[in-house]
Structures are given as structure tokens and as C-alpha cells.
Design a protein around this motif. Structure first.
Motif, PDB file in Angstrom:
ATOM      1  N   GLU A  86       0.824  -1.206   0.000  1.00 31.54           N
ATOM      2  CA  GLU A  86       0.000   0.000   0.000  1.00 31.54           C
ATOM      3  C   GLU A  86       0.863   1.264   0.000  1.00 31.54           C
ATOM      4  N   GLU A  87       1.956   1.241   0.726  1.00 30.25           N
ATOM      5  CA  GLU A  87       2.858   2.393   0.748  1.00 30.25           C
ATOM      6  C   GLU A  87       3.505   2.593  -0.617  1.00 30.25           C
ATOM      7  N   ALA A 104       3.261   6.051  -5.713  1.00 27.31           N
ATOM      8  CA  ALA A 104       3.166   6.197  -7.169  1.00 27.31           C
ATOM      9  C   ALA A 104       1.886   6.890  -7.606  1.00 27.31           C
ATOM     10  N   MET A 105       0.994   7.185  -6.655  1.00 28.64           N
ATOM     11  CA  MET A 105      -0.305   7.775  -6.985  1.00 28.64           C
ATOM     12  C   MET A 105      -0.475   9.095  -6.248  1.00 28.64           C
ATOM     13  N   GLU A 137       4.304  -4.430 -16.462  1.00 31.10           N
ATOM     14  CA  GLU A 137       2.937  -4.343 -16.980  1.00 31.10           C
ATOM     15  C   GLU A 137       2.070  -3.417 -16.136  1.00 31.10           C
ATOM     16  N   SER A 138       2.670  -2.748 -15.162  1.00 28.90           N
ATOM     17  CA  SER A 138       1.890  -1.930 -14.248  1.00 28.90           C
ATOM     18  C   SER A 138       2.600  -0.601 -14.035  1.00 28.90           C
ATOM     19  N   SER A 139       1.837   0.435 -13.736  1.00 27.69           N
ATOM     20  CA  SER A 139       2.403   1.746 -13.427  1.00 27.69           C
ATOM     21  C   SER A 139       2.452   1.998 -11.934  1.00 27.69           C
ATOM     22  N   ALA A 159       7.904   2.791 -10.712  1.00 23.84           N
ATOM     23  CA  ALA A 159       7.148   4.012 -11.016  1.00 23.84           C
ATOM     24  C   ALA A 159       7.360   5.088  -9.970  1.00 23.84           C
ATOM     25  N   VAL A 160       7.954   4.694  -8.845  1.00 23.84           N
ATOM     26  CA  VAL A 160       8.105   5.642  -7.745  1.00 23.84           C
ATOM     27  C   VAL A 160       9.374   6.453  -7.920  1.00 23.84           C
TER      28      VAL A 160
END
Length: 211
Positions: A140-141, A146-147, A203-205, A210-211
Motif C-alpha cells: 500500500e505504501e 506512485a499515486m 505491466e503496471s504503473s 514508477a516511484v
């Protein structure tokens, strides 16, 4: 009413380890845990059955973070079940029908390990930080980092999907539950969890890249 009792991780000097059984990542029971006098929403990741008969539940729970000025952050904790300070959430998903009530009689049933698709890992394979989280302790962290600007609900939903993708990619019998990876004993040295996580990240952002 007392707070939930936290159970420390197993150590060799504690005797036989608990049996660790993991809930399906896409259908994990939702709980409420009483921490510091407040009921907090949590998601059950694994059930620990100790040789002395105790049952503990490993959960992901959002708690106030001192460095966030009281804002909530996801933590992985293991609490004693049956202390009166853990209970099934009052509502759960009901698919296309929205949400449905969960009555008191179903509370214990919510904690029963599912028979379909169940795995029974027996040893720890390392933590999320070691294999995929970098400086982040929990999935979760990592996803929250990344969001930027996302709401807590958006982060929680994305983290659940990211966690499920990782579990789908892991070999049979190896799972990510909470902040730990578990698998059969003895550990297969050919299982490269970090490489598997990197493959999911491609395959994921939402992964560490991504961080």
C-alpha cells in the motif's frame, strides 16, 4: 473495551511455528480492529494457528501515522482473534448487488480459511521491502507513493489489484500476505521473487519502478 492484542512474529526460540494459511487476495475477509480505542477497517491477509491453540489474524490496517500529522497510512499487523477487539466488518461486497449486511452469526465463518484455492505456506520467504518495495514497507505504501494526489480509497483499490497481480504471477504455493512472502519448506532457491515482482511492474504503473 480493550484494544486488540498484537502478536509478535514467530522466532525459533518460541518453539513450533504457527500454521500460516492465506486468504485469497481477491476475496479476503474485511474486519474491524480496535486500536487505541477506535475501530479501524482492516483486510485479513492470513490466519496463524499456533500450537497452543491461539489464533491470530494478519491484517492490513490503516492507522494514524505520526509523520503525517495524524493522517492514515497502511500497516501490516497481526492481532489475536477472539479477544473481542476484532470483528467481521458490518458490510461486505455483494458483487453486482452492491453491499450486503453481515450478521453476527457469520462473523466466525468469515474467518474460516476458504477451501477453494487454499494454499498452506509453511515458511517465510522474505518481506515486501526485501523483494519489491525498496524503501517502502508495504504494498500500500508503494502504490501510494506512485499515486500522488489519489484518495485513500483509490490507493486501497489499486493496491489490492497490484497485490493480486503479484500473487497471480508467483509460483504455486508461494504467496504475498500482508508485508511477507510465504511458501513451502524447504525453500526453492530457484524462486526469484524480486524478478517476478519486476515482471509485474513492467505491466503496471504502480510498482517500485514508477516511484
Amino acid at each position: 473495551m480493550p484494544d486488540a492484542v498484537e502478536v509478535p512474529p514467530w522466532r525459533p526460540d518460541m518453539g513450533r511455528p504457527p500454521q500460516v494459511r492465506v486468504y485469497p487476495p481477491r476475496d479476503a475477509p474485511r474486519l474491524q480492529v480496535r486500536v487505541d480505542g477506535t475501530w479501524r477497517d482492516a483486510v485479513a491477509m492470513a490466519r496463524h494457528d499456533w500450537p497452543d491453540g491461539r489464533v491470530a489474524v494478519q491484517v492490513t490496517v490503516r492507522l494514524p501515522a505520526p509523520d503525517l500529522g495524524g493522517g492514515l497510512e497502511a500497516y501490516c499487523r497481526t492481532y489475536l482473534w477472539g479477544s473481542g477487539a476484532m470483528r467481521a466488518a458490518e458490510e461486505r461486497d455483494a458483487g453486482a448487488h452492491g453491499r450486503e449486511r453481515v450478521d453476527a452469526a457469520d462473523a466466525e465463518g468469515m474467518m474460516a480459511v476458504r477451501e477453494v484455492g487454499q494454499v498452506e505456506p509453511t515458511t517465510e520467504y522474505g518481506t515486501w521491502g526485501e523483494h519489491g518495495g525498496g524503501d517502502c514497507v508495504t504494498v500500500e505504501e508503494t502504490v501510494g507513493s506512485a499515486m500522488d494526489g489519489a484518495t485513500e480509497e483509490e490507493v486501497a483499490e489499486a493496491a489490492a489489484e497490484y497485490r493480486a497481480r503479484i500473487n497471480d504471477a508467483l509460483p504455486e504455493g508461494v504467496v504475498l500476505a500482508g508485508q511477507n512472502f510465504y511458501g513451502p519448506y524447504p525453500r526453492d532457491p530457484e524462486v526469484d521473487i524480486a524478478a517476478i515482482v519486476r515482471g509485474v511492474d513492467e505491466e503496471s504503473s504502480l510498482g517500485p519502478a514508477a516511484v
